[in-house]
Enzyme design. Structure first.
Site, PDB file in Angstrom:
ATOM      1  N   LYS A  82      42.307   0.223  -4.787  1.00 24.04           N
ATOM      2  CA  LYS A  82      41.304  -0.171  -5.790  1.00 24.04           C
ATOM      3  C   LYS A  82      40.264  -1.100  -5.156  1.00 24.04           C
ATOM      4  O   LYS A  82      40.504  -1.678  -4.085  1.00 24.04           O
ATOM      5  CB  LYS A  82      42.000  -0.883  -6.954  1.00 24.04           C
ATOM      6  CG  LYS A  82      42.717  -2.169  -6.552  1.00 24.04           C
ATOM      7  CD  LYS A  82      43.669  -2.660  -7.638  1.00 24.04           C
ATOM      8  CE  LYS A  82      44.345  -3.959  -7.213  1.00 24.04           C
ATOM      9  NZ  LYS A  82      45.405  -4.367  -8.168  1.00 24.04           N
ATOM     10  N   TYR A 100      20.028 -27.347   3.059  1.00 22.68           N
ATOM     11  CA  TYR A 100      19.519 -27.647   1.710  1.00 22.68           C
ATOM     12  C   TYR A 100      20.078 -28.962   1.196  1.00 22.68           C
ATOM     13  O   TYR A 100      21.276 -29.234   1.331  1.00 22.68           O
ATOM     14  CB  TYR A 100      19.901 -26.541   0.733  1.00 22.68           C
ATOM     15  CG  TYR A 100      19.035 -25.313   0.812  1.00 22.68           C
ATOM     16  CD1 TYR A 100      17.657 -25.392   0.607  1.00 22.68           C
ATOM     17  CD2 TYR A 100      19.587 -24.075   1.082  1.00 22.68           C
ATOM     18  CE1 TYR A 100      16.851 -24.254   0.665  1.00 22.68           C
ATOM     19  CE2 TYR A 100      18.802 -22.933   1.141  1.00 22.68           C
ATOM     20  CZ  TYR A 100      17.433 -23.029   0.935  1.00 22.68           C
ATOM     21  OH  TYR A 100      16.655 -21.908   0.983  1.00 22.68           O
TER      22      TYR A 100
HETATM   23  C1  LIG Z   1      46.534  -4.719  -7.395  1.00 24.68           C
HETATM   24  C2  LIG Z   1      47.881  -4.236  -7.780  1.00 24.68           C
HETATM   25  C3  LIG Z   1      48.849  -3.970  -6.797  1.00 24.68           C
HETATM   26  C4  LIG Z   1      48.680  -4.378  -5.347  1.00 24.68           C
HETATM   27  O1  LIG Z   1      48.933  -5.768  -5.259  1.00 24.68           O
HETATM   28  P1  LIG Z   1      48.907  -6.569  -3.875  1.00 24.68           P
HETATM   29  O2  LIG Z   1      49.297  -7.947  -4.273  1.00 24.68           O
HETATM   30  O3  LIG Z   1      47.517  -6.513  -3.365  1.00 24.68           O
HETATM   31  O4  LIG Z   1      49.861  -5.927  -2.951  1.00 24.68           O
HETATM   32  C5  LIG Z   1      50.026  -3.353  -7.198  1.00 24.68           C
HETATM   33  N1  LIG Z   1      50.241  -3.061  -8.492  1.00 24.68           N
HETATM   34  C6  LIG Z   1      49.353  -3.342  -9.474  1.00 24.68           C
HETATM   35  C7  LIG Z   1      49.677  -3.001 -10.889  1.00 24.68           C
HETATM   36  C8  LIG Z   1      48.153  -3.956  -9.146  1.00 24.68           C
HETATM   37  O5  LIG Z   1      47.273  -4.265 -10.107  1.00 24.68           O
END
Ligand SMILES: *Cc1c(COP(=O)(O)O)cnc(C)c1O
Length: 370
Positions: A39, A260
């Site tokens: 994602k 700045y």
């Molecule tokens: C983002 C997510 C993961 C991955 O989590 P990490 O901590 O990055 O390994 C797994 N399961 C769900 C439901 C998530 O939202």
């Protein structure tokens, strides 16, 4: 001179390290299968090259959040199982069906909508179910699990439940009692529901031990070289480095202001390097006067505020050959870990990676054949 040699800033992605981290998950969680969580553009590293590198390691299941991410991934991977964590809102159902995406259903309403869609499909539809075991974010709350368990045959008619998922809220802290409590609740829910493969652990859960692995684990941050449990040793290799080019170097006298609002004033004569990375590239403004860069493996303090496109480093202690214009400074990578930058910025390794802006060119090492 190639165009890339002019790049002011760069996110270097080591696909070989992503692949090695994937194998490490398999070693830690085996015999559980390892899915890839890609994602948010694979946490900023680039969803398509990362997913192809994982697929080359044998990964056949992927998780995205948004349906658009799933549609884009389907174009690259025709055969993979693609789970969509956002679920199956009525508006999303036609695209989920058309692109053969598997929704992670989060409520009885979503189950009803997806089962309704399945009645129009010869052979039904695949589905994953998410059980909320105490995070109170997404997934069926306990009272909906009870209803589903009592009426599973009718409510799940036409659906093939290929995975039952839950998510740990505190797996970044192995000492948190919430981990064991969620594990207990997950087992209870699984015992109530028709048998199906199960998945509880993201990267942090993988490090909690095999009790948490079930049939599939879902690492994200670990694949990308983040430490899922900051403060504990990490088994994962650095997979991404953010570097910027030094544009200019100057000497200043004692008592001169930098940047700045003149928030920094030199306590001694010093040598400064101005680097082409700023908050528009995703380098948080919060690291002004707090963070560090690295040049040739030497840590150098950030002085003054972070500008939109620029950041200034005190390079007085670096061999002069390395701090000349055209050289590069690292902000995360081998010398400065994501977790150190995150601490300086008051955030988490996740946000450091996902903040690297689209302006920063991604450069892939060990790219899988396209
Ligand atoms: C983002 C997510 C993961 C991955 O989590 P990490 O901590 O990055 O390994 C797994 N399961 C769900 C439901 C998530 O939202």
């Amino acid at each position: 001179m190639t165009a890339s040699s002019f790049e002011a800033a760069r996110l270097t992605v080591r696909l070989g390290a992503v692949a090695a981290n994937y194998r490490e998950c398999g070693r830690l969680a085996g015999p559980a299968a390892v899915a890839g969580v890609v994602k948010a553009d694979a946490y900023g590293l680039g969803m398509i090259p990362v997913a192809k590198a994982l697929a080359a390691e044998g990964c056949d299941s992927f998780f995205v959040a948004r349906i658009e991410e799933g549609v884009a991934l389907r174009r690259a991977l025709a055969e993979a199982r693609i789970f969509v964590l956002d679920g199956a809102s009525p508006a999303a159902i036609p695209a989920l069906v058309a692109h053969k995406l598997t929704p992670v259903l989060n409520s009885l309403d979503e189950i009803a909508a997806w089962a309704g869609a399945a009645r129009g499909q010869r052979g039904g539809l695949d589905a994953a179910l998410q059980i909320d075991t105490g995070m109170n974010r997404l997934g069926l709350p306990p009272y909906e699990v009870t209803t589903l368990a009592a009426e599973a045959r009718t409510r799940l008619a036409g659906l093939r439940v290929v995975l039952i998922v839950s998510h740990l809220a505190s797996s970044d802290d192995p000492a948190s009692p919430q981990n064991a409590e969620q594990l207990r609740r997950f087992r209870t829910a699984l015992a109530m529901l028709p048998p199906a493969p199960a998945s509880l652990s993201s990267s942090g859960g993988i490090l909690l031990g095999r009790d948490y692995s079930f049939d599939m684990v879902r690492p994200g941050i670990g694949l990308y070289g983040g430490n899922p449990q900051p403060g504990q040793p990490s088994p994962f290799a650095v997979a991404a480095a953010l570097t910027g080019r030094i544009l200019q170097r100057r000497r200043i006298d004692k008592g001169e202001p930098v940047g700045y609002a003149a928030t920094y004033r030199s306590a001694r004569p010093m040598l400064l390097a101005t680097v082409a990375l700023g908050y528009a590239d995703g380098l948080m403004r919060a690291i002004g006067n707090r963070g560090v860069g690295a040049i040739g493996g030497v840590r150098v303090p950030v002085v003054g505020r972070v500008s939109m496109d620029l950041i200034t480093l005190d390079v007085s202690e670096v061999p002069e050959a390395l701090s000349a214009p055209g050289g590069t400074a690292e902000f995360f990578g081998d010398t400065i870990r994501l977790e150190e930058l995150a601490a300086a910025a008051g955030t988490a390794n996740y946000e450091i990676l996902t903040s690297v802006s689209p302006r920063v060119p991604r450069h892939y090492l060990g790219e899988a054949a396209r």
